[in-house]
Design a protein around this motif. Sequence first.
Motif, short mmCIF file in Angstrom:
data_model
loop_
_atom_site.label_atom_id
_atom_site.label_comp_id
_atom_site.label_asym_id
_atom_site.label_seq_id
_atom_site.Cartn_x
_atom_site.Cartn_y
_atom_site.Cartn_z
N CYS A 42 0.93 -1.06 0.09
CA CYS A 42 0.08 0.13 -0.03
C CYS A 42 0.75 1.35 0.03
CB CYS A 42 -0.88 -0.02 1.06
SG CYS A 42 -0.19 -0.20 2.88
N LEU A 104 -13.89 9.01 -7.87
CA LEU A 104 -12.54 9.12 -7.49
C LEU A 104 -11.49 8.38 -8.23
CD1 LEU A 104 -10.71 10.38 -5.25
CD2 LEU A 104 -11.02 8.45 -3.69
N ASN A 108 -8.32 10.19 -10.36
CA ASN A 108 -7.07 10.01 -10.02
C ASN A 108 -6.50 9.54 -11.37
OD1 ASN A 108 -7.51 10.46 -7.05
ND2 ASN A 108 -7.59 8.47 -6.62
N ILE A 276 -1.11 1.50 8.93
CA ILE A 276 -1.06 1.53 7.51
C ILE A 276 -2.75 1.35 6.94
CG2 ILE A 276 1.33 0.70 6.94
CD1 ILE A 276 0.07 -1.98 6.53
N VAL A 277 -2.86 1.94 5.74
CA VAL A 277 -4.07 1.69 5.12
C VAL A 277 -4.13 0.52 4.21
CG1 VAL A 277 -5.89 2.92 4.10
CG2 VAL A 277 -4.27 4.19 5.66
N GLY A 308 -3.95 -0.34 -0.77
CA GLY A 308 -4.65 0.30 0.01
C GLY A 308 -5.67 1.46 -0.51
N ASN A 309 -6.01 1.24 -2.03
CA ASN A 309 -6.92 2.01 -2.34
C ASN A 309 -8.43 1.82 -2.08
OD1 ASN A 309 -4.91 3.82 -3.76
ND2 ASN A 309 -4.50 2.11 -5.18
N VAL A 310 -8.89 2.29 -0.84
CA VAL A 310 -10.22 2.11 -0.55
C VAL A 310 -11.08 3.28 -0.16
CG1 VAL A 310 -9.17 2.05 1.97
CG2 VAL A 310 -11.37 0.99 1.65
N ASP A 311 -12.16 3.38 -0.38
CA ASP A 311 -12.95 4.67 -0.30
C ASP A 311 -13.36 4.75 1.16
OD1 ASP A 311 -13.23 5.09 -3.08
OD2 ASP A 311 -15.10 3.90 -3.18
N ALA A 312 -13.27 6.01 1.56
CA ALA A 312 -13.72 6.48 2.85
C ALA A 312 -14.91 5.45 3.79
CB ALA A 312 -13.76 8.00 3.28
N PHE A 315 -13.99 2.09 4.52
CA PHE A 315 -12.95 1.87 5.61
C PHE A 315 -13.60 2.59 7.05
CE2 PHE A 315 -9.09 3.08 7.89
CZ PHE A 315 -8.21 2.36 7.55
N GLN A 316 -14.57 3.53 6.97
CA GLN A 316 -15.09 3.73 8.22
C GLN A 316 -16.11 2.60 8.82
OE1 GLN A 316 -16.49 7.50 6.15
NE2 GLN A 316 -16.17 8.55 8.23
N LEU A 319 -14.11 0.20 10.61
CA LEU A 319 -13.51 0.79 11.92
C LEU A 319 -14.78 0.44 12.74
CD1 LEU A 319 -11.32 3.78 11.23
CD2 LEU A 319 -10.57 1.52 12.24
N PHE B 27 -0.07 14.07 -5.83
CA PHE B 27 -1.36 14.65 -5.16
C PHE B 27 -0.98 15.54 -4.19
CE2 PHE B 27 -2.94 10.98 -7.26
CZ PHE B 27 -3.84 11.29 -8.19
N TRP B 271 -4.02 9.60 4.65
CA TRP B 271 -4.77 8.14 4.74
C TRP B 271 -4.85 8.17 3.19
CZ3 TRP B 271 -9.52 7.70 2.13
CH2 TRP B 271 -10.16 6.35 2.54
N LYS B 275 -1.41 6.65 2.34
CA LYS B 275 -1.97 5.05 2.91
C LYS B 275 -1.19 4.92 4.23
CE LYS B 275 -3.98 4.81 -0.99
NZ LYS B 275 -5.22 5.21 -1.00
N ILE B 276 -1.14 6.01 4.90
CA ILE B 276 -0.40 6.00 6.42
C ILE B 276 -1.56 6.61 7.41
CG2 ILE B 276 1.83 5.95 5.78
CD1 ILE B 276 2.10 8.78 6.57
N VAL B 277 -1.62 6.14 8.57
CA VAL B 277 -2.38 6.63 9.66
C VAL B 277 -1.77 7.57 10.82
CG1 VAL B 277 -3.90 5.87 11.57
CG2 VAL B 277 -3.34 4.18 9.83
N GLN B 316 -12.59 8.23 12.32
CA GLN B 316 -13.87 8.34 11.55
C GLN B 316 -14.42 9.67 11.63
OE1 GLN B 316 -15.25 5.05 13.98
NE2 GLN B 316 -15.98 4.06 12.23
N LEU B 319 -12.50 11.54 8.52
CA LEU B 319 -13.04 11.03 7.44
C LEU B 319 -14.47 11.70 7.02
CD1 LEU B 319 -11.63 7.25 7.17
CD2 LEU B 319 -10.88 9.06 5.86
#
Lengths: 326, 326
Positions: A42, A104, A108, A276-277, A308-312, A315-316, A319, B27, B271, B275-277, B316, B319
């Motif tokens: 990622c 998105l 991108n 990491i995401v 790690g290309n995930v939409d918010a 991801f929420q 969590l 970006f 994020w 891709k990091i937190v 969250q 985001l």
Amino acid sequence: MNIEMIRAAALRLNGHARKTPLLTSPFLDKIAGRRVLLKPECLQHTGSFKFRGAWSAVSSLTNEQLDAGVIAFSSGNHAQGVALAAREHDTAAVIIMPRDAPALKINNTRALGAEVVLYDRASEDRDQIGSELAAQRGLTLIKPYDEPQVIAGQGTTGLEIAAQAAELGVTQGDVMVCCGGGGLTSGVALALEADAPGLRARPVEPENYDDVTRSLISGQIERNVITQNGLCDAIVTPQPGDLTFPILHRLCGPGVVVTEDEALKAMVLAWGRLKIVLEPGGAVGLAAALFHRDAIEGDAVIAVASGGNVDAPVFQMALTKFGDIL
Amino acid sequence: MNIEMIRAAALRLNGHARKTPLLTSPFLDKIAGRRVLLKPECLQHTGSFKFRGAWSAVSSLTNEQLDAGVIAFSSGNHAQGVALAAREHDTAAVIIMPRDAPALKINNTRALGAEVVLYDRASEDRDQIGSELAAQRGLTLIKPYDEPQVIAGQGTTGLEIAAQAAELGVTQGDVMVCCGGGGLTSGVALALEADAPGLRARPVEPENYDDVTRSLISGQIERNVITQNGLCDAIVTPQPGDLTFPILHRLCGPGVVVTEDEALKAMVLAWGRLKIVLEPGGAVGLAAALFHRDAIEGDAVIAVASGGNVDAPVFQMALTKFGDIL
């Protein structure tokens, strides 16, 4: 397809692709019941390992091919990898994407310099549009996995794992690899065969999309019946590739199938313990390492996190659903 | 406090602390209007740079001191850094934490092998409890920033930045550092002075906690009037340290103050694009690089992301509030 092509790709990627570290956490070791080493692709440029294969393929083109440009079909990680690799080679990239792809991802891919051609899934033929454009403009098609230079680029991940794991004293064990068409898994398997023969690649897939696992059992290419893509869209493909499957069959251990919830839990643990995401499809390797310990051999396990290309919102959701696992 | 202590700490940290990479994204470059290089110390062991200083301090103790153990006051990142560094030195760690600290932080610190002693903020005196325990058991106090070996450990971040930025062709520019008591910022400033004199450390603080920025302007130590810790709790301290302030004053450029919303936006961009937190306090350096471009000089900017230990609800919220920035 051989190890020399992977070593040659590594030379071409040097200074362009990122050498991702191997991450560890005592909290993950405890869950897995053994040492866990994670390869976070990622953190690769464009957020997934796909940049490696794209760079490898584009950098192996002739000057004549580079003058004309490249074309790829993808709504996801391969699109961004090809777009950036092409831009950095000063060559044009055309990416054919479905009109209903997430805005998105389209934005991108455009922002990385590619020309995006949208098509309607219901009424238009993607391959026909691509063939006409390619013929008209002399574009070279960069396939997502069933292409030797792409496999060679993905295999550089395996060369790095072999060297980095040895530095940490790990030379025996399973390497859990998120597996779609098998480009990453077959490249990693070839690299490990050469540089770390005690490490064995294991394809990991989401439930309902276990074509590789079933193909390894039957010894021939089996297909998925894909009705929808699910959360792990990044690694959902109809079947293993004609080039990748023989390599997987010769070198890999049995496949492991994980649930979507296990992938989401692995995402949350990677967020909380490694910072990491991961996207769901990129987390299945870690999910197998953490939650399928009986399927794994050895004192240590290595997992490749493919992207790690995930939409918010996804991801929420992860969590919210599994934040209390920490 | 000098560069030789930082170089000596780097030798002690070698093979124990993680050499974090320098991350980039086209970006982010676009938003900042210049090249952005990010040093993600969230990927350090225990999720923040604090492990470097803790390891440096613990590894410089005598055998006699190691036999007795160490003690620290912290409800956050320093606690986890000291706990892990002590465990890996086979020495005992006592961490004094407020009884109302988040359960996850208390559990993590215990899981890393430390003995956690809880106190009541309202009715008990933290320093008295600590002094009594230290005297009774001969424990050595590891202060969070105003301690030479801690500054030396944090400074290894700067040695890595100097080398990694030079590899990417960046030898001139500002280095935006999340700043609380100034341990990280002063260590980085000393390392840059020696190894990258064209790079200049810039302390970055959240609004309302701008003690360092004001101290640099007035030329003497100024205090915050802290009523509550806010979102950026990891870097909120009452005032710069007696050891750190003279270093900051001699070597740093002007401070930059960012809003909490800017920190949350930087978290979302880290994020989505890297891709990091990041935790809010760990994101203020990146926030300054992205959103305070007029305060920065040069064609490139480096930001240090100091940590990623954030609770899921805060992440969250970021985001939800700023997910559309991508």
